[in-house]
Design a protein around this motif. Structure first.
Motif, PDB file in Angstrom:
ATOM      1  N   ASP A 229     -19.545   6.810 -18.500  1.00 25.96           N
ATOM      2  CA  ASP A 229     -20.148   7.107 -17.016  1.00 25.96           C
ATOM      3  C   ASP A 229     -19.256   6.747 -16.290  1.00 25.96           C
ATOM      4  O   ASP A 229     -18.479   5.597 -16.238  1.00 25.96           O
ATOM      5  CB  ASP A 229     -21.569   6.006 -17.193  1.00 25.96           C
ATOM      6  N   ALA A 230     -19.369   7.450 -15.137  1.00 25.88           N
ATOM      7  CA  ALA A 230     -18.374   7.277 -13.849  1.00 25.88           C
ATOM      8  C   ALA A 230     -18.394   6.053 -13.528  1.00 25.88           C
ATOM      9  O   ALA A 230     -17.470   5.361 -12.659  1.00 25.88           O
ATOM     10  CB  ALA A 230     -18.718   8.493 -13.044  1.00 25.88           C
ATOM     11  N   ASN A 231     -19.938   5.464 -13.261  1.00 26.61           N
ATOM     12  CA  ASN A 231     -19.808   4.065 -12.572  1.00 26.61           C
ATOM     13  C   ASN A 231     -19.073   3.003 -13.389  1.00 26.61           C
ATOM     14  O   ASN A 231     -19.066   1.842 -12.813  1.00 26.61           O
ATOM     15  CB  ASN A 231     -21.275   3.687 -12.021  1.00 26.61           C
ATOM     16  N   GLN A 232     -18.756   3.229 -14.534  1.00 32.63           N
ATOM     17  CA  GLN A 232     -18.058   2.133 -15.338  1.00 32.63           C
ATOM     18  C   GLN A 232     -16.662   2.024 -15.252  1.00 32.63           C
ATOM     19  O   GLN A 232     -16.188   0.999 -15.243  1.00 32.63           O
ATOM     20  CB  GLN A 232     -18.546   2.360 -16.667  1.00 32.63           C
ATOM     21  N   ILE A 233     -16.140   2.975 -14.528  1.00 34.84           N
ATOM     22  CA  ILE A 233     -14.578   3.291 -14.632  1.00 34.84           C
ATOM     23  C   ILE A 233     -13.850   3.748 -13.183  1.00 34.84           C
ATOM     24  O   ILE A 233     -12.877   3.584 -13.053  1.00 34.84           O
ATOM     25  CB  ILE A 233     -14.174   4.127 -15.738  1.00 34.84           C
ATOM     26  N   THR A 234     -15.023   4.141 -12.360  1.00 31.74           N
ATOM     27  CA  THR A 234     -14.434   4.739 -11.227  1.00 31.74           C
ATOM     28  C   THR A 234     -13.561   3.845 -10.164  1.00 31.74           C
ATOM     29  O   THR A 234     -12.461   4.192  -9.720  1.00 31.74           O
ATOM     30  CB  THR A 234     -15.562   5.255 -10.086  1.00 31.74           C
ATOM     31  N   SER A 235     -13.905   2.457 -10.406  1.00 30.48           N
ATOM     32  CA  SER A 235     -13.117   1.413  -9.499  1.00 30.48           C
ATOM     33  C   SER A 235     -11.508   1.467  -9.991  1.00 30.48           C
ATOM     34  O   SER A 235     -10.518   1.269  -9.227  1.00 30.48           O
ATOM     35  CB  SER A 235     -13.503   0.121  -9.846  1.00 30.48           C
ATOM     36  N   ALA A 236     -11.364   2.207 -11.255  1.00 32.86           N
ATOM     37  CA  ALA A 236      -9.655   2.430 -11.678  1.00 32.86           C
ATOM     38  C   ALA A 236      -8.904   3.464 -10.817  1.00 32.86           C
ATOM     39  O   ALA A 236      -7.755   3.418 -10.907  1.00 32.86           O
ATOM     40  CB  ALA A 236      -9.750   2.718 -12.955  1.00 32.86           C
ATOM     41  N   GLU A 237      -9.765   4.320 -10.081  1.00 40.09           N
ATOM     42  CA  GLU A 237      -9.125   5.198  -9.270  1.00 40.09           C
ATOM     43  C   GLU A 237      -8.390   4.574  -8.057  1.00 40.09           C
ATOM     44  O   GLU A 237      -7.502   4.960  -7.570  1.00 40.09           O
ATOM     45  CB  GLU A 237     -10.137   6.083  -8.558  1.00 40.09           C
ATOM     46  N   TYR A 238      -8.834   3.347  -7.808  1.00 36.16           N
ATOM     47  CA  TYR A 238      -8.112   2.652  -6.432  1.00 36.16           C
ATOM     48  C   TYR A 238      -6.913   2.120  -6.924  1.00 36.16           C
ATOM     49  O   TYR A 238      -6.045   1.619  -6.111  1.00 36.16           O
ATOM     50  CB  TYR A 238      -9.182   1.567  -6.075  1.00 36.16           C
ATOM     51  N   THR A 239      -6.672   2.225  -8.165  1.00 29.02           N
ATOM     52  CA  THR A 239      -5.166   1.675  -8.430  1.00 29.02           C
ATOM     53  C   THR A 239      -3.957   2.683  -7.913  1.00 29.02           C
ATOM     54  O   THR A 239      -2.813   2.375  -7.841  1.00 29.02           O
ATOM     55  CB  THR A 239      -4.900   1.599 -10.080  1.00 29.02           C
ATOM     56  N   GLY A 240      -4.384   3.983  -7.190  1.00 23.47           N
ATOM     57  CA  GLY A 240      -3.666   4.823  -6.825  1.00 23.47           C
ATOM     58  C   GLY A 240      -3.037   4.312  -5.543  1.00 23.47           C
ATOM     59  O   GLY A 240      -1.768   4.474  -5.579  1.00 23.47           O
ATOM     60  N   LEU A 241      -3.538   3.349  -4.779  1.00 20.88           N
ATOM     61  CA  LEU A 241      -3.050   2.598  -4.077  1.00 20.88           C
ATOM     62  C   LEU A 241      -1.852   1.678  -4.032  1.00 20.88           C
ATOM     63  O   LEU A 241      -0.858   1.603  -3.606  1.00 20.88           O
ATOM     64  CB  LEU A 241      -4.381   1.877  -3.007  1.00 20.88           C
ATOM     65  N   ILE A 242      -2.144   1.071  -5.167  1.00 22.96           N
ATOM     66  CA  ILE A 242      -1.154   0.023  -5.906  1.00 22.96           C
ATOM     67  C   ILE A 242      -0.048   0.864  -6.345  1.00 22.96           C
ATOM     68  O   ILE A 242       1.306   0.503  -6.004  1.00 22.96           O
ATOM     69  CB  ILE A 242      -1.680  -0.525  -7.093  1.00 22.96           C
ATOM     70  N   TRP A 243      -0.097   2.219  -7.033  1.00 18.03           N
ATOM     71  CA  TRP A 243       1.041   2.967  -7.254  1.00 18.03           C
ATOM     72  C   TRP A 243       1.803   3.315  -6.158  1.00 18.03           C
ATOM     73  O   TRP A 243       2.914   3.210  -5.992  1.00 18.03           O
ATOM     74  CB  TRP A 243       0.459   4.052  -7.972  1.00 18.03           C
ATOM     75  N   ALA A 244       0.910   3.683  -5.093  1.00 16.73           N
ATOM     76  CA  ALA A 244       1.685   4.079  -3.715  1.00 16.73           C
ATOM     77  C   ALA A 244       2.530   3.055  -3.195  1.00 16.73           C
ATOM     78  O   ALA A 244       3.498   3.545  -2.630  1.00 16.73           O
ATOM     79  CB  ALA A 244       0.534   4.548  -2.771  1.00 16.73           C
ATOM     80  N   VAL A 245       2.129   1.627  -3.298  1.00 18.57           N
ATOM     81  CA  VAL A 245       2.932   0.754  -2.469  1.00 18.57           C
ATOM     82  C   VAL A 245       3.985   0.489  -3.448  1.00 18.57           C
ATOM     83  O   VAL A 245       5.396   0.263  -2.995  1.00 18.57           O
ATOM     84  CB  VAL A 245       2.173  -0.745  -2.443  1.00 18.57           C
ATOM     85  N   LEU A 246       3.729   0.525  -4.679  1.00 15.24           N
ATOM     86  CA  LEU A 246       4.924   0.122  -5.626  1.00 15.24           C
ATOM     87  C   LEU A 246       6.103   1.383  -5.555  1.00 15.24           C
ATOM     88  O   LEU A 246       7.462   0.907  -5.628  1.00 15.24           O
ATOM     89  CB  LEU A 246       4.467   0.060  -7.243  1.00 15.24           C
ATOM     90  N   ILE A 247       5.458   2.477  -5.762  1.00 12.38           N
ATOM     91  CA  ILE A 247       6.613   3.642  -5.646  1.00 12.38           C
ATOM     92  C   ILE A 247       7.272   3.832  -4.064  1.00 12.38           C
ATOM     93  O   ILE A 247       8.561   4.248  -4.270  1.00 12.38           O
ATOM     94  CB  ILE A 247       5.757   5.010  -6.058  1.00 12.38           C
ATOM     95  N   GLY A 248       6.585   3.633  -3.126  1.00  6.96           N
ATOM     96  CA  GLY A 248       7.073   3.480  -1.863  1.00  6.96           C
ATOM     97  C   GLY A 248       7.893   2.596  -1.527  1.00  6.96           C
ATOM     98  O   GLY A 248       9.161   2.727  -1.081  1.00  6.96           O
ATOM     99  N   TRP A 249       7.844   1.322  -2.013  1.00 12.60           N
ATOM    100  CA  TRP A 249       8.763   0.367  -2.017  1.00 12.60           C
ATOM    101  C   TRP A 249      10.100   0.385  -2.953  1.00 12.60           C
ATOM    102  O   TRP A 249      11.147   0.433  -2.472  1.00 12.60           O
ATOM    103  CB  TRP A 249       8.292  -1.005  -2.643  1.00 12.60           C
ATOM    104  N   TRP A 250       9.831   1.251  -3.957  1.00 10.28           N
ATOM    105  CA  TRP A 250      10.981   1.057  -4.937  1.00 10.28           C
ATOM    106  C   TRP A 250      11.881   2.518  -4.803  1.00 10.28           C
ATOM    107  O   TRP A 250      13.087   2.500  -4.730  1.00 10.28           O
ATOM    108  CB  TRP A 250      10.614   1.437  -6.666  1.00 10.28           C
TER     109      TRP A 250
END
Length: 300
Positions: A229-250
């Protein structure tokens, strides 16, 4: 990673969002004066070629069913692609991605206006918190064409996410994606010819890289949401912002400031609270595969 368990589905979304950020990197590596319409045209051709192996999922007997709406969505998507390129080339990777996350907030507003959906207190918190967060990140004194382009990309994502509800239900995601790109390819060709830019191998490489990695993201999304079910895992989508910070910094030596972190929390936290509230009241919901990232509003 079959996606059959919650943990494996979450891992798939984390990996998928990392692949989507790599797709963004291919765009960001373009020069500021790169041929945007040449990129859009190449993106169309490459995506169509990548979808051809899945031809059996296309209903050829009703190929152009819903054609008018497909055409509208396709050209809205084209505007979103152009805006996304302008935003990613000019803005820090994390800043552009944070603005893209306003898309699900716009979906809430559009759904309330056009479909009469009721905005709950959590939804209202997300709406006001999201727009306040955007103001904090961009700050009115720093508003530029690139910032407006990022907002335009988010708006295009939101519009397409809402319009997908009106498409024929029996059409597969591959069918919708194929028509989406097929219908804008002639316009992209005309715009590329009007642009008159010389052929660029860098643009071709960017189009190939971004198309391949966004396809990888699409596969991860399909596997993740197929049996959970989407409502069980959708919050994992927001890890995209973490990746954006890490990749942008590196990769680009971009160090986010306090304004960015504050604004991002104002956008993401209310959306996470909505996901938490939905998890307390489980219900099965479908999830369409995305093209461009769209990350946040997930619609092809």
């Amino acid at each position: 990673m079959s996606g059959k368990t919650v943990n494996s589905a979450i891992l798939l979304l984390v990996i998928g969002n990392a692949l989507a950020l790599i797709s963004d990197v291919f765009i960001k590596l373009l020069e500021g004066d790169s041929a945007v319409f040449q990129y859009a045209f190449m993106r169309c051709l490459i995506t169509l070629a990548l979808l051809l192996p899945f031809w059996r999922q296309i209903d050829t007997g009703h190929f152009f069913e819903g054609g008018v709406l497909h055409a509208i969505r396709g050209h809205v998507h084209l505007v979103g692609i152009v805006c996304m390129v302008v935003a990613l080339v000019s803005l820090p990777l994390a800043t552009a991605n944070a603005v893209f996350y306003v898309a699900p907030i716009l979906v809430m507003i559009l759904s309330a206006v056009f479909f009469g959906e009721r905005l709950t207190r959590w939804s209202l918190l997300a709406v006001f918190g999201g727009f306040a967060g955007i103001l904090v990140i961009l700050r009115p004194v720093d508003i530029s064409w690139a910032a407006l382009a990022a907002l335009g990309s988010a708006a295009a994502l939101a519009i397409n996410a809402v319009l997908v509800r009106k498409l024929p239900a029996r059409q597969s995601t591959v069918h919708k994606l194929f028509l989406n790109y097929l219908m804008i390819t002639p316009v992209c060709l005309l715009l590329m010819l009007w642009e008159g830019a010389p052929w660029s191998n860098a643009v071709l490489l960017s189009a190939v890289g971004s198309s391949v990695f966004i396809l990888g993201y699409n596969v991860c999304v399909l596997l993740a949401y197929r049996q959970v079910d989407a409502n069980q895992i959708t919050s994992a989508e927001y890890t995209g912002l973490i990746w954006a910070v890490l990749i942008g910094w590196w990769w680009f030596a971009e160090v986010p400031d306090l304004w960015f972190f504050t604004g991002s929390l104002m956008i993401v936290v209310p959306l996470l609270l909505i996901g938490w509230q939905q998890r307390r009241q489980p219900k099965t919901s479908s999830h369409e595969v995305a093209d461009t990232y769209y990350h946040g509003a997930k619609a092809e």
